[in-house]
Every structure is written in structure tokens, then in C-alpha cells.
Design a protein around this motif. Structure first.
Motif, PDB file in Angstrom:
ATOM      1  N   ARG A 362     -48.175  45.394  76.177  1.00 11.21           N
ATOM      2  CA  ARG A 362     -48.857  44.273  75.530  1.00 11.21           C
ATOM      3  C   ARG A 362     -50.290  44.711  75.257  1.00 11.21           C
ATOM      4  O   ARG A 362     -50.953  45.271  76.133  1.00 11.21           O
ATOM      5  N   ARG A 375     -48.744  41.920  66.305  1.00 11.26           N
ATOM      6  CA  ARG A 375     -49.261  42.991  65.440  1.00 11.26           C
ATOM      7  C   ARG A 375     -50.017  44.037  66.248  1.00 11.26           C
ATOM      8  O   ARG A 375     -49.878  45.234  66.037  1.00 11.26           O
ATOM      9  N   LYS A 376     -50.833  43.549  67.174  1.00 11.77           N
ATOM     10  CA  LYS A 376     -51.633  44.492  67.974  1.00 11.77           C
ATOM     11  C   LYS A 376     -50.730  45.290  68.923  1.00 11.77           C
ATOM     12  O   LYS A 376     -50.862  46.506  69.053  1.00 11.77           O
ATOM     13  N   ARG A 378     -47.542  45.994  68.728  1.00  7.82           N
ATOM     14  CA  ARG A 378     -46.685  46.926  67.997  1.00  7.82           C
ATOM     15  C   ARG A 378     -47.497  48.036  67.340  1.00  7.82           C
ATOM     16  O   ARG A 378     -47.086  49.196  67.329  1.00  7.82           O
ATOM     17  N   GLY A 379     -48.669  47.648  66.821  1.00  7.86           N
ATOM     18  CA  GLY A 379     -49.529  48.642  66.182  1.00  7.86           C
ATOM     19  C   GLY A 379     -50.015  49.686  67.168  1.00  7.86           C
ATOM     20  O   GLY A 379     -50.076  50.882  66.858  1.00  7.86           O
ATOM     21  N   GLN A 380     -50.346  49.248  68.382  1.00  9.78           N
ATOM     22  CA  GLN A 380     -50.854  50.185  69.389  1.00  9.78           C
ATOM     23  C   GLN A 380     -49.717  50.868  70.162  1.00  9.78           C
ATOM     24  O   GLN A 380     -49.880  51.990  70.636  1.00  9.78           O
ATOM     25  N   PHE A 382     -46.341  51.492  69.183  1.00  6.87           N
ATOM     26  CA  PHE A 382     -45.458  52.412  68.453  1.00  6.87           C
ATOM     27  C   PHE A 382     -46.240  53.598  67.911  1.00  6.87           C
ATOM     28  O   PHE A 382     -47.355  53.440  67.407  1.00  6.87           O
ATOM     29  N   GLY A 383     -45.628  54.763  67.912  1.00  6.82           N
ATOM     30  CA  GLY A 383     -46.173  55.917  67.213  1.00  6.82           C
ATOM     31  C   GLY A 383     -45.802  55.842  65.735  1.00  6.82           C
ATOM     32  O   GLY A 383     -45.140  54.892  65.285  1.00  6.82           O
TER      33      GLY A 383
ATOM     34  N   ALA B  30     -43.485  43.669  58.955  1.00  2.00           N
ATOM     35  CA  ALA B  30     -43.183  44.520  60.109  1.00  2.00           C
ATOM     36  C   ALA B  30     -44.026  44.148  61.331  1.00  2.00           C
ATOM     37  O   ALA B  30     -43.781  44.663  62.420  1.00  2.00           O
ATOM     38  N   ALA B  31     -45.012  43.266  61.160  1.00  3.32           N
ATOM     39  CA  ALA B  31     -45.910  42.866  62.251  1.00  3.32           C
ATOM     40  C   ALA B  31     -46.550  44.084  62.913  1.00  3.32           C
ATOM     41  O   ALA B  31     -46.353  44.353  64.097  1.00  3.32           O
ATOM     42  N   LEU B  32     -47.274  44.838  62.082  1.00  4.50           N
ATOM     43  CA  LEU B  32     -47.960  46.029  62.591  1.00  4.50           C
ATOM     44  C   LEU B  32     -49.439  45.957  62.228  1.00  4.50           C
ATOM     45  O   LEU B  32     -49.772  45.645  61.079  1.00  4.50           O
ATOM     46  N   GLU B  33     -50.300  46.254  63.176  1.00  4.80           N
ATOM     47  CA  GLU B  33     -51.721  46.402  62.852  1.00  4.80           C
ATOM     48  C   GLU B  33     -51.992  47.904  62.744  1.00  4.80           C
ATOM     49  O   GLU B  33     -51.731  48.645  63.687  1.00  4.80           O
ATOM     50  N   LEU B  34     -52.481  48.335  61.575  1.00  6.99           N
ATOM     51  CA  LEU B  34     -52.672  49.766  61.331  1.00  6.99           C
ATOM     52  C   LEU B  34     -54.111  50.059  60.971  1.00  6.99           C
ATOM     53  O   LEU B  34     -54.762  49.241  60.306  1.00  6.99           O
ATOM     54  N   GLU B  38     -53.928  55.826  59.353  1.00  6.11           N
ATOM     55  CA  GLU B  38     -52.492  55.776  59.618  1.00  6.11           C
ATOM     56  C   GLU B  38     -51.765  55.119  58.444  1.00  6.11           C
ATOM     57  O   GLU B  38     -50.683  55.568  58.030  1.00  6.11           O
ATOM     58  N   PRO B 101     -45.330  41.086  80.826  1.00  5.75           N
ATOM     59  CA  PRO B 101     -46.746  41.446  80.942  1.00  5.75           C
ATOM     60  C   PRO B 101     -47.606  40.351  81.578  1.00  5.75           C
ATOM     61  O   PRO B 101     -48.507  40.643  82.335  1.00  5.75           O
TER      62      PRO B 101
END
Lengths: 521, 119
Positions: A362, A375-376, A378-380, A382-383, B30-34, B38, B101
Motif C-alpha cells: 500500500r 493509483r499510487k 499500483r504505480g509504485q 508494479f514494475g 489501469a489505475a496507475l500513477e506514472l 516511465e 495493510p
């Protein structure tokens, strides 16, 4: 060389335990000593990518679990009980399988702290058969790769035959561990070649069973219509023994077929006389990206691999097999494009569960709302390889693209399946190289997701078709890197494939160079 | 969430690319913060993969060719039955909660869930 205990074949360990010549504890301690000598430290989150010199096959070692299992096997032997098919055999479990009480990371930061409350069916069955779970082997993150370089756990595994080369992937740690004597067997998974390709690169045997032959329960899912757990071993007989311990229906997996499990060992020395084995030009004329320009173009096999293919066919012919040339499989050339679509759609779906809420990573710090937390985290967590698969899966399954890509890919899969069905009307099995090249250099391809995917060019057709395939070591190329040949057969013909593989295998007499450096020739 | 116009019009073209607008849409789904670096790498790789996938479009497929959702067909004999959909007690509740968590009195804690008040 005279084999050390940790280098004994699994079937010999089992036999010697039964005669009282060895104990499970002796086998385990010998294997742990080998790990100590060659491993050089396993992979760790935020570890040094260059690391100490060593194989770096494992993420987690499970010495205490293995010691308890070894004691139980020895007690059973003393009491005169049957200790099981794999009694006292050290097994490395690819870290894509849940094992209760041990971290199950999938090689990803997002699961680095995850301890499963249950154990995967193949592992349950191996342990019930007396196997010793010695640790969790490194892999490409969520199995997404063909070199093991995408793992978040560093350093990533090295090829025991050359420290500068990858062990293959995604079951790279598994293959390296088995090749280096750090385990007798390994449980791997094969979605587009992830058992067979690293097996070929590391000079061991790897089998992708028929889809549904081995339960996927407790295997962290990648592409659910393609994923197959299977055995990795130093010889064909051991692969058969391991498959025998794992195969069969499972109430927890609605795709584990109710097909009786055959005895994979009783005919394994039966030879290939009278068997028809096909060769296809479609496995030799290949379109894959040019190493320099990245452009897709028709290329030939690495010459030593072409030579090994012909020698393998001759070897089988000398033992009485009939070699049938010119078996056409025209659709296999579309295996990678179709896989790019199907596997991404399934991966995107399977990866949506990782959200920082119920388990796993988390994101730290405040999130304004739940969506930001997703978003945070998953962004942090996942590679870049999982992210690529999620994004591509989203794109090709979008309502406006589905017919163009996803549905089309599923129909191309029908063509590939039909090609094999037609071929198996003429032959009992197909013989082809496992890989277009031997192991490539570390850093040589990683980052170029298209070139990396094409490393599975020759293995992915069997995944689309669902058929079983086994990679067999057949020698070394001019640089001393292993070459693998694969045999592919009709659904549920593992017994015959193992028998053919036994006739084909060329076991290496010498230790891999990285092992020689540390324990002598 | 409606796709951007660009996403729709591109489907009509023979040479699709993932524009930065389509990419942003995918990243949202995709719910990704990039970070920017990247994001640039990922978009470049996606477009290269699309090039590789384009091979599929050149294949002539008979109109009646069915899809194959997995390679090996199941027969009534080999298809495993589904388990009954029945709740059963589990002794794993504590082990499962240990993995969460953030927990408060056996409830999973999450930030504010975006919602709309109904009138």
C-alpha cells in the motif's frame, strides 16, 4: 567428476533413501551446503543489481520448513512407512506459487510482503510425496519476461554456464538452481515458454504439460487460458517422477481435467522404435526482430541450433524412429502476435486485484481518496513489465478494438490448434528447437519488450494449442552455452513425450563453469 | 468513462498508434500513477508492440472460423464439475486479516470512497 550428493538425480535419491544408504537430512544438508557455496546471496528488494558473484537463484530460502520435512521423511523410513514418490528430494518452488507461511512475492514489490494463508495444490502434492521445499526461486516479475531480468528482487539469477548471460525466463531462478545443484527439481510455470526456454538456456529438462494436466490452484495467475505448472529437472526420468506426483484433477481448479494420470515411468526406457517424429520448416524459417535494427525480418536459426536439430533427428532415427520431414504448421508464425493480444487481456484482468487494500503493498503517505490509493499503490508497486501488460490489455480489449485484436487473436489460436491436430494425424510428435538462439547476454535485450517476447517464438505455439511439450538438453554451442530441443505431442501424451525425451537427452558430464569455479571440476 | 474521440476515430485508420491522449485514457483505466519518464517508455513500447501485433490483421480468416478460448477441448468426461456455491467456515480469517495493510477492529481501513449523495 564424481557426483556430490546434491547432484544426484531425484530418482536415485529416492532409491537410496529406501535402501538406507542415505537420509533425507543428509541430502538436505548437502544441498544447503551447495547453496552456501554457489549462491552468493539471493535476490532482495532494493538489492544490488550487480551483487556478489554467484548464481542468485533464490528469493527466499525455507531451511526450517525443509528440515522439518526431512525429519518427517526420515522418521517415516525408520518406521517402515512409505515416505512417498519424492521422499527427500529438494525442490525449489518458483515464487509464483503460494506457500503458506513463506513470502510469495511473484518477484514484485507489490507482493514483497505477502505471506499466503494457503498453499498451492502442486506444492501440497509435492510435499505430500515427501519432497523438501527448499526455497522460492526468483523469476521475472509476475512471470513477465524471458530473461529473469524484470524481477524486483536483485541481483537477478545468472546462467550457471556463463555469468554474463541470462538464465532465461520467466522460471530463470528455477532453471539456474537445478543446473547448479541448488535443488534436484524445480516447480515452474509455462505460459509462452517460461519452463522450456530457461531449461534450454541452462541445460536442463523442462516440461510444459497439457493445459489442465496440473492444477493452477495457488499459482498467481498471468494468462489463465495458457498458464501451465510443470516440472524442471536435470534428467527426463526425474521430470516424469515430479509430474507423476503433481498431475491430476483438483476440486479447487475448474480447469484441471479429469483425465486419468498415467504412469510416466513404467515405459520411459522403452525407446522410440516405430514412432513417427515430425520436422516442420515453419520452426526453422522464422520472422523475428533483427538484433541490430529491431525490424521484423525472416531469419535463420543459430547455426549450431540448426545442426543440433538435425543431429537430434538422426539420433532418434538411429534408435528406430521414423523422421517425417516437411510437416506444415503455417499458423505458428502468428504465435507471438496472437500471444501479445491474448496474454495481455488476461494479464490486465488478473492484475486488477492488486490495489493496496486487502494485501500486498500500500502506498505510503496520505491518499485523498480510494482511487488515488489504487493509483499510487499500483504505480509504485508494479514494475514496468506488469504496467505494460495492463495497458496493452486495456487497449486491445477496448470495445472499439476487440474485434480487430482480441477476437481475431482467439481465432488465430484456432488455426494454430488445427495445424497441430492435422500434424498429429501424421506423426506422434513434432521435434523443433526450443529457442532460436542460445542464452543471450545480460542487458542485451531487456527493455525492448518486442524483442524479448520473440524469445518465445518457438515455444508459444504449444501454449496456444494447449498441447504438452518437453525441452531436452542436447549439447552446447561453440561458446559453451546449452542448446535445447523440444518435443511436442497431442493432448495428454506426456508419457510418450517423456519416453521420447529419454531417448534424446544428452546429459552433460561436466559441471557448469560457475559451479566449477566454486566447488571444483 | 467515455473514451476520447481520438480513441474512436483511430480505430478506422489502418495504422493505429497510441497517442498521448489515448495513453492517458488507458492509464486512467489501469489505475496507475506514472512519472513522465516511465510514461514515455511505456507508450513507446506499446506502440512497438502494436507494430508487432499488426501481423494479425493480414491473416485471412474464414468467416465461420470459431474462436478458441483455450487450446484443449473438454468433454463431458474430462470437464471437472464446479464446486457447489456454498459458504463454508474457514479457519484462515486471522491469517487473511494479518495481510491487510491497515485494519481497525477487524475492519479494513481505506481513504474516502468517492461517492455521490442521493437526494
Amino acid at each position: 567428476m564424481s557426483a556430490e550428493i546434491c547432484e544426484l538425480p531425484a530418482h536415485e535419491i529416492v532409491a537410496r533413501l529406501r535402501t538406507g544408504d542415505l537420509t533425507a537430512e543428509v541430502v538436505l544438508e548437502a544441498t544447503l551446503a551447495r547453496i552456501e557455496a554457489v549462491e552468493g546471496g539471493g535476490g532482495a528488494l532494493n538489492g544490488d543489481p550487480n551483487g556478489a558473484n554467484g548464481i542468485h537463484a533464490y528469493i527466499t530460502l525455507a531451511e526450517e520448513r525443509a528440515r522439518a520435512q526431512a525429519r518427517a521423511v526420515d522418521r517415516a523410513l525408520e518406521a517402515g512407512d512409505n515416505p512417498g514418490l519424492l521422499a527427500g528430494v529438494p525442490v525449489a518452488v518458483k515464487d509464483i506459487f503460494c506457500v503458506s507461511g513463506i513470502a510469495s512475492t511473484a518477484g514484485s514489490k507489490i507482493l514483497a510482503n505477502f505471506v499466503s494463508p494457503y498453499t498451492a495444490t502442486p506444492v501440497v502434492r509435492l510435499e505430500a510425496a515427501g519432497a523438501l521445499t527448499i526455497g522460492k526461486a526468483n523469476l521475472d516479475e509476475f512471470t513477465y519476461g524471458s530473461s529473469n531480468e524484470s524481477s524486483a528482487f536483485l541481483p537477478t539469477p545468472r546462467n550457471p554456464w556463463s555469468a554474463g548471460h541470462v538464465p532465461g525466463g520467466s522460471s530463470g531462478g528455477s532453471a539456474a538452481a537445478v543446473a547448479a545443484g541448488e535443488a534436484a527439481l524445480s516447480l515452474g510455470t509455462d505460459t509462452s515458454g517460461s519452463i522450456r526456454q530457461p531449461a534450454a538456456f541452462c541445460g536442463i529438462v523442462g516440461m510444459k504439460p497439457t493445459y489442465g494436466r496440473v492444477s493452477r490452484y495457488g499459482m498467481i495467475a498471468f494468462a489463465s487460458s495458457l498458464d501451465c505448472p510443470g516440472p524442471m529437472a536435470r534428467n527426463v526420468k526425474d521430470a516424469g517422477l515430479m509430474l507423476l506426483a503433481m498431475a491430476g484433477a483438483d476440486a479447487f481448479d475448474a480447469t484441471a481435467a479429469k483425465v486419468p494420470v498415467e504412469d510416466y515411468l513404467d515405459q520411459i526406457e522403452g525407446g522410440v522404435r516405430g514412432m513417427r517424429i515430425g520436422l516442420s520448416p515453419d520452426f526453422s524459417r522464422l520472422r523475428y526482430p533483427d538484433a541490430d535494427t529491431g525490424e521484423l525480418r525472416e531469419q535463420v536459426l543459430q547455426p549450431e541450433i540448426e545442426k543440433a536439430l538435425l543431429e537430434s533427428a538422426e539420433r532418434l532415427a538411429e534408435q528406430g524412429a521414423e523422421i517425417v520431414e516437411g510437416v506444415d504448421l503455417p499458423a505458428v508464425q502468428y504465435g507471438i502476435p496472437a500471444y501479445f493480444v491474448i496474454s495481455r487481456v488476461e494479464a490486465a484482468s488478473n492484475l486488477h486485484r492488486y490495489d493496496g487494500v486487502k494485501y500486498g503493498y500500500r502506498s505510503e503517505g496520505e491518499a485523498a481518496d480510494l482511487f488515488e490509493l489504487y493509483r499510487k499503490s499500483r504505480g509504485q508497486g508494479f514494475g514496468s513489465q506488469p504496467k505494460l501488460r495492463i495497458l496493452m490489455g486495456m487497449y486491445v480489449s477496448g470495445e472499439q478494438y476487440e474485434k480487430r485484436y482480441y477476437e481475431r487473436a482467439l481465432r488465430v489460436r484456432t488455426l494454430i490448434r488445427r495445424d497441430f491436430e492435422r500434424a498429429f494425424e501424421r506423426v506422434d510428435a513434432m521435434l523443433a528447437p526450443t529457442t532460436p538462439t542460445t542464452a543471450f547476454e545480460i542487458g542485451g535485450i531487456y527493455g525492448d519488450s518486442v524483442a524479448m517476447q520473440y524469445a518465445d517464438l518457438l515455444t508459444v505455439p504449444a501454449n496456444h494449442a494447449g498441447i504438452p511439450a518437453i525441452s531436452i538438453p542436447t549439447g552446447l554451442d561453440d561458446s559453451g552455452l546449452p542448446i535445447g530441443m523440444q518435443l511436442m505431442g497431442p493432448d495428454f501424451t506426456e508419457r510418450r513425450l517423456l519416453r521420447m525425451g529419454r531417448a534424446l537427452e544428452q546429459l552433460q558430464e561436466s559441471r557448469p563453469p560457475l559451479v566449477q569455479e566454486r566447488v571444483g571440476a | 468513462m467515455a473514451p476520447p474521440e481520438d480513441l474512436v476515430t483511430k480505430t478506422q485508420q489502418s495504422d493505429p498508434t497510441i497517442s498521448s491522449e489515448i495513453f492517458r485514457h488507458l492509464v486512467r483505466l489501469a489505475a496507475l500513477e506514472l512519472d513522465d519518464e516511465e510514461a514515455e517508455y511505456l507508450r513507446r513500447e506499446l506502440n512497438q508492440q502494436l507494430q508487432a501485433i499488426r501481423d494479425l490483421e493480414s491473416i485471412e480468416l474464414p468467416t465461420d472460423l470459431p474462436i478458441t478460448s483455450h487450446g484443449v477441448p473438454y468433454s463431458s468426461e474430462t470437464r471437472p464439475g464446479l464446486r457447489q456455491d456454498r459458504a463454508e467456515p474457514s479457519d484462515k480469517a486471522d491469517a487473511i486479516l494479518e495481510q491487510v495493510p491497515e485494519v481497525e477492529e477487524r475492519f479494513i481501513v481505506v481513504p474516502d470512497i468517492p461517492h455521490t449523495e442521493l437526494e
